[in-house]
Design an enzyme around this catalytic site. Structure first.
Site, short mmCIF file in Angstrom:
data_model
loop_
_atom_site.label_atom_id
_atom_site.label_comp_id
_atom_site.label_asym_id
_atom_site.label_seq_id
_atom_site.Cartn_x
_atom_site.Cartn_y
_atom_site.Cartn_z
CB THR A 13 29.64 102.29 56.63
OG1 THR A 13 28.98 101.75 57.79
CG2 THR A 13 30.05 101.14 55.72
CE LYS A 43 27.63 98.63 58.79
NZ LYS A 43 27.57 100.07 59.05
CE LYS A 95 28.12 105.38 52.83
NZ LYS A 95 28.56 104.99 54.20
#
Length: 293
Positions: free
Chosen positions: A101, A176, A244
């Protein structure tokens, strides 16, 4: 078509998810070469017949298709764009599939740099955690050229059960972000529901039998709430990596002038629990925010 006999697959990153994913490709009969910063993490794969590579450069020179699933966008940039990275050393006509990701902008940059070298790049982040990786039931969201996606789709089908080509380069990463935004607020609700059940004197496991199959049902409720109840906070997906992801999504939302109050609250709560030493715990450890407060 990428035949098993003639195709060498490279895999970079054999952590919580990558180890299982690489194993599925090996079990499917493909030649596999692996690289990870800590060689011990690849020991099981090497015992099963995978070949060790000394660097991303080494992987690129050996492989026809390379999968990567590493930690942060900075790691992706190093692995792909560094002097000893994949793009500088990949075979013309090979395929590079990043399942980390990462940021949509970096995915587009990798795509453009790869195209200059006659290499196909696809961003294909995944969802499903350690369970999905282990059971080959991942959701895979891909961005990149149609033809390149069709060529690697049979390989993606070995890793997941819901593979969707979302559009051009970067589209997989944007999808995502949608996934992580939905999870972020949902995790707050899952934690609060379990804490409420406990404080009201209910048996939370019995409560789950009722609410997990109704309108409240979600992947997190079915798979992570039982871990909370059992006191199991081992990572299926690290808190530090979820933070993150949420920061990437928040930055992208700001770029689109979009308010994301649910995401902002979830990020704040996760950052607080990480500061208390839980950054390497699984995302279900958010439950401890209420236990410690």
């Amino acid at each position: 078509m990428l035949s098993k006999e003639d195709t060498v697959i490279g895999f970079i990153g054999t952590g919580v998810m990558g180890k299982s994913m690489a194993g599925h490709l090996l079990d499917a009969g493909y030649q596999l070469t692996v690289y990870t910063r800590t060689k011990d993490k690849a020991s099981d794969l090497l015992d099963k017949g995978a070949v060790w590579s000394e660097s991303p450069r080494d992987v690129a020179q050996k492989a026809d298709v390379v999968f990567t699933i590493v930690g942060y966008p900075s790691d992706v940039k190093e692995v792909y764009l560094g002097e000893n990275g994949l793009i500088a050393n990949a075979k013309p006509g090979s395929y590079l599939i990043d399942m980390t990701t990462s940021t949509p902008s970096l995915a587009k940059e990798i795509y453009e740099k790869a195209k200059e070298k006659e290499v196909h790049a696809i961003d294909a982040p995944v969802s499903g955690g350690d369970i999905g990786a282990r059971e080959a039931r991942l959701a895979i969201m891909a961005g990149g050229d149609d033809e390149a996606f069709l060529q690697v789709e049979p390989l993606l089908n070995i890793l997941g059960t819901n593979i969707v080509h979302q559009g051009e380069a970067g589209a997989g990463q944007h999808t995502k972000m949608c996934n992580q935004i939905a999870i972020a607020s949902n995790m707050i609700g899952v934690c609060e529901a379990i804490i409420y059940a406990e404080k009201s004197g209910l048996d939370p496991e019995t409560v789950l039998k009722s609410i997990s199959t109704g309108a409240a049902g979600s992947w997190s409720l079915s798979n992570l709430a039982p871990r909370m109840i059992d006191g199991n906070f081992e990572p299926g997906f690290y808190i530090k990596h979820f933070i993150k992801d949420m920061k990437i999504a928040l930055d992208e939302a700001k770029r689109m002038d979009m308010q994301v109050p649910g995401l902002s609250l979830a990020l704040s709560l996760y950052e607080q629990i990480a500061e208390k030493g839980e950054e390497n715990s699984g995302t279900q450890a958010l439950y401890k925010y209420w236990k410690q407060s």
